[in-house]
Design a protein around this motif. Structure first.
Motif, short mmCIF file in Angstrom:
data_model
loop_
_atom_site.label_atom_id
_atom_site.label_comp_id
_atom_site.label_asym_id
_atom_site.label_seq_id
_atom_site.Cartn_x
_atom_site.Cartn_y
_atom_site.Cartn_z
N CYS A 1 0.83 -1.21 0.00
CA CYS A 1 0.00 0.00 0.00
C CYS A 1 0.86 1.27 0.00
N HIS A 2 1.84 1.32 0.90
CA HIS A 2 2.60 2.56 1.11
C HIS A 2 3.83 2.69 0.22
N GLY A 3 4.23 1.63 -0.47
CA GLY A 3 5.33 1.72 -1.42
C GLY A 3 6.71 1.71 -0.77
N ILE A 4 7.71 1.38 -1.56
CA ILE A 4 9.10 1.34 -1.08
C ILE A 4 9.51 2.69 -0.51
N ARG B 1 -3.70 2.31 -5.84
CA ARG B 1 -4.61 2.97 -6.78
C ARG B 1 -6.06 2.55 -6.57
N PHE B 2 -6.27 1.35 -6.02
CA PHE B 2 -7.62 0.80 -5.91
C PHE B 2 -8.27 1.10 -4.57
N LEU B 3 -7.58 1.81 -3.69
CA LEU B 3 -8.07 2.03 -2.34
C LEU B 3 -8.66 3.43 -2.20
N SER C 1 -8.80 1.21 4.39
CA SER C 1 -8.15 -0.08 4.16
C SER C 1 -6.98 -0.34 5.10
N MET C 2 -6.71 0.60 5.99
CA MET C 2 -5.62 0.41 6.96
C MET C 2 -6.09 -0.52 8.06
N PRO C 3 -5.55 -1.76 8.12
CA PRO C 3 -6.03 -2.73 9.10
C PRO C 3 -5.32 -2.57 10.44
N SER C 4 -5.81 -3.29 11.42
CA SER C 4 -5.13 -3.38 12.71
C SER C 4 -4.00 -4.41 12.62
N PHE C 5 -2.87 -4.07 13.23
CA PHE C 5 -1.75 -5.01 13.33
C PHE C 5 -1.53 -5.42 14.78
N SER C 6 -2.62 -5.47 15.53
CA SER C 6 -2.51 -5.78 16.96
C SER C 6 -2.02 -7.20 17.23
N LEU C 7 -2.07 -8.09 16.22
CA LEU C 7 -1.59 -9.45 16.41
C LEU C 7 -0.07 -9.55 16.33
N LEU C 8 0.60 -8.49 15.88
CA LEU C 8 2.05 -8.49 15.84
C LEU C 8 2.61 -8.35 17.25
N THR C 9 3.83 -8.79 17.44
CA THR C 9 4.48 -8.67 18.74
C THR C 9 4.86 -7.22 19.01
N PHE D 1 -0.32 10.10 -12.05
CA PHE D 1 -1.14 10.46 -10.90
C PHE D 1 -2.37 9.57 -10.80
N TYR D 2 -2.82 9.36 -9.57
CA TYR D 2 -4.11 8.70 -9.37
C TYR D 2 -5.22 9.74 -9.53
N PRO D 3 -6.45 9.31 -9.85
CA PRO D 3 -7.55 10.28 -9.93
C PRO D 3 -7.66 11.08 -8.64
N ILE D 4 -7.75 12.39 -8.79
CA ILE D 4 -7.78 13.25 -7.61
C ILE D 4 -9.14 13.16 -6.93
N ARG D 5 -9.13 13.22 -5.60
CA ARG D 5 -10.37 13.11 -4.82
C ARG D 5 -10.51 14.30 -3.89
N ASN D 6 -11.73 14.75 -3.74
CA ASN D 6 -12.00 15.83 -2.79
C ASN D 6 -11.93 15.30 -1.36
N ALA D 7 -11.70 16.21 -0.45
CA ALA D 7 -11.72 15.88 0.98
C ALA D 7 -13.16 15.97 1.46
N ILE D 8 -13.84 14.83 1.53
CA ILE D 8 -15.25 14.79 1.94
C ILE D 8 -15.33 14.77 3.46
N PRO D 9 -16.05 15.72 4.07
CA PRO D 9 -16.17 15.72 5.54
C PRO D 9 -16.78 14.41 6.05
N ARG D 10 -16.46 14.07 7.27
CA ARG D 10 -16.92 12.81 7.84
C ARG D 10 -18.43 12.81 8.05
N ASN D 11 -19.03 11.67 7.72
CA ASN D 11 -20.43 11.41 8.05
C ASN D 11 -20.46 10.97 9.51
N LEU D 12 -20.85 11.88 10.40
CA LEU D 12 -20.78 11.62 11.83
C LEU D 12 -21.91 10.74 12.34
N ARG D 13 -22.88 10.46 11.49
CA ARG D 13 -24.00 9.61 11.93
C ARG D 13 -23.69 8.12 11.79
#
Length: 459
Positions: A104-107, A117-119, A159-167, A371-383
């Motif tokens: 995901c984060h690249g070298i 690109r797909f995330l 798509s950022m998962p938890s890595f809590s199972l790591l030591t 470049f990847y397709p540019i995306r707007n910063a959509i405010p959070r849906n707090l509901r």
């Protein structure tokens, strides 16, 4: 800035594929320079190579990273995180970054791994040293605890998962490597700016300070190399630039937001007391003092202003706009030159300018195509009750007080230790109560969603 030489090509050091070529193994991966920074600053291929050399000497390679003593980074942890993924005879996993993060984060830590690109949202680009979810004031760096919390919990709704199972040691290694990539990326930007501001081609002078001329009487140009290993003055500059990068990281623990203990809402509040705080928070949310509804909308569904960008998208958007403006300028120059030719006027100078602009556009367009397709910063849906930065009351307090670094989300609390915010701590806690109550607020309370935003709200 001294004039830079004519740019005839762009040298970008790219990470090589780990695939096998025939029966031979491919060369080890290398860190690549940021092409946007290089082209924006018109860094010549020669200087790009020298910047890459300096960075390699300071930070090493993806397989063999180097922790500068003054950086405070832990070499053992970096070594555990770096390189190819494998397990030693004791069963200790190595190459943790490439095993868990690189796709995901690249070298380079640029958020450009093969799956990026797909995330949605795109993975974080660490190179600017900006992190959204932390307990420090907006301009400050995250603490180690902040980075570890993201690794442990992931980022809900992404798509950022938890890595809590790591030591614990594995988490420490990944945390250290993320800081390493960020510090390296910030240093690259600093070096590029130094080359842009201070170096480049200049007229060569003799011992008397007079310009040296060639046989045709033209000034002889020279390019001072970027080589701090042999140039004591440049070595001091690089040392100072590194201090500028490291300082905020080393001061992060002094920038932690610590709400006053006497103002913390009690755990044993009665329903009536909580309801009173929620009502105050709702009034602030929809009022002009906190002004939350401007972005999060009259419904809290994120259906307010949606046409802004975060800093990562702004960098790309600015680059795209500059390309379009340059392309339009080139079209206009062609028309103007054609008109001058018809009038029988000399166009040599105009054609030289046009040639330079066309060369610049030829460098920029291949980068824009990546470049990847540019995306707007959509405010959070707090509901939805999904809070990317964590759902602890303190997490939400920090998002409201400091805002979210790198995004249009502003803070309404103090900008730093000892400063005065737009809202008091008590008022921020009121908004925290209201935000946490929003998923349960009766449907009759809010206004209906704005129809022109319905497609964004559904997402």
């Amino acid at each position: 800035m001294k004039s830079l030489p004519h740019i005839s090509g762009l040298l970008t050091v790219v990470a090589l594929s780990a695939a096998l070529i025939g029966c031979e193994q491919a060369p080890p991966p290398r860190f690549g320079l940021n092409p946007v920074v290089m082209v924006n600053n018109e860094i010549s291929p020669e200087y790009q190579q020298e910047i890459a050399n300096v960075l390699a000497a300071m930070f090493g390679t993806p397989d063999a990273p180097y922790a500068l003593p003054e950086s405070g980074l832990n070499q053992q942890r970096l070594t555990l995180a770096a390189g190819a993924a494998w397990s030693d005879k004791q069963g200790v996993d190595r190459g943790l970054y490439r095993k868990h993060c690189v796709h995901c984060h690249g070298i380079n830590g640029d958020g450009r791994g093969p799956t990026a690109r797909f995330l949605n949202p795109y993975p974080r680009d660490y190179r600017q040293g900006v992190f959204k979810f932390k307990t420090t004031y907006n301009p400050a760096k995250p603490t180690n605890g902040d980075l570890r919390r993201v690794l442990n919990n992931g980022v809900p709704g992404t798509s950022m998962p938890s890595f809590s199972l790591l030591t614990e040691s594995e988490l420490d290694a990944l945390l250290e490597y993320v800081k390493y990539l960020s510090i390296r990326g910030e240093m690259e930007t600093q070096l590029s700016q130094y080359v842009y501001d201070e170096l480049g081609e200049a007229e060569k002078e003799d011992a008397n300070g007079d310009p040296v001329l060639d046989d045709d009487g033209n000034p002889v140009m020279e390019r001072p190399p970027l080589d701090p290993a042999t140039n004591a003055e440049q070595a001091e500059v690089v040392k100072e630039l590194l201090a500028n990068v490291l300082g905020p990281w080393q001061e992060a623990n002094d920038q932690v937001i610590n709400p006053a203990e006497e103002g913390l809402p009690a755990d044993n509040r009665t329903p009536e007391e909580i309801g009173e705080s929620i009502a105050k928070g709702r009034e602030l949310f929809f009022g002009t003092k906190a002004n939350c509804f401007t972005c999060h909308g009259p419904t809290g569904l994120g259906d307010g202003q949606q046409n802004d960008f975060d800093i990562w998208a702004k960098e790309q958007n600015t680059f795209d706009i500059a390309n379009k403006d340059l392309a339009e300028s080139i079209k206009s120059q062609h028309k103007a030159i054609a008109a001058l030719v018809r009038e029988g006027k000399d166009v040599a100078e105009d054609e030289a300018t046009l040639e330079g602009d066309e060369a610049r556009l030829a460098l920029r367009e291949p980068i824009a195509h990546e470049f990847y397709p540019i995306r707007n910063a959509i405010p959070r849906n707090l509901r939805k009750g999904v809070y990317r930065g964590g759902r602890r009351r303190l997490d939400i307090y920090c998002r409201i007080a400091a805002g979210i670094a790198g995004t249009p989300m502003p803070g309404v609390g103090a900008a730093g230790p000892g400063a005065q915010g737009t809202l008091s701590e008590e008022e921020i806690w009121n908004i925290v109560d209201y935000v946490l109550n929003l998923p349960y607020e009766p449907a009759s309370n809010p206004q209906p969603a704005l129809p022109w935003n319905s497609d964004q709200i559904a997402n």
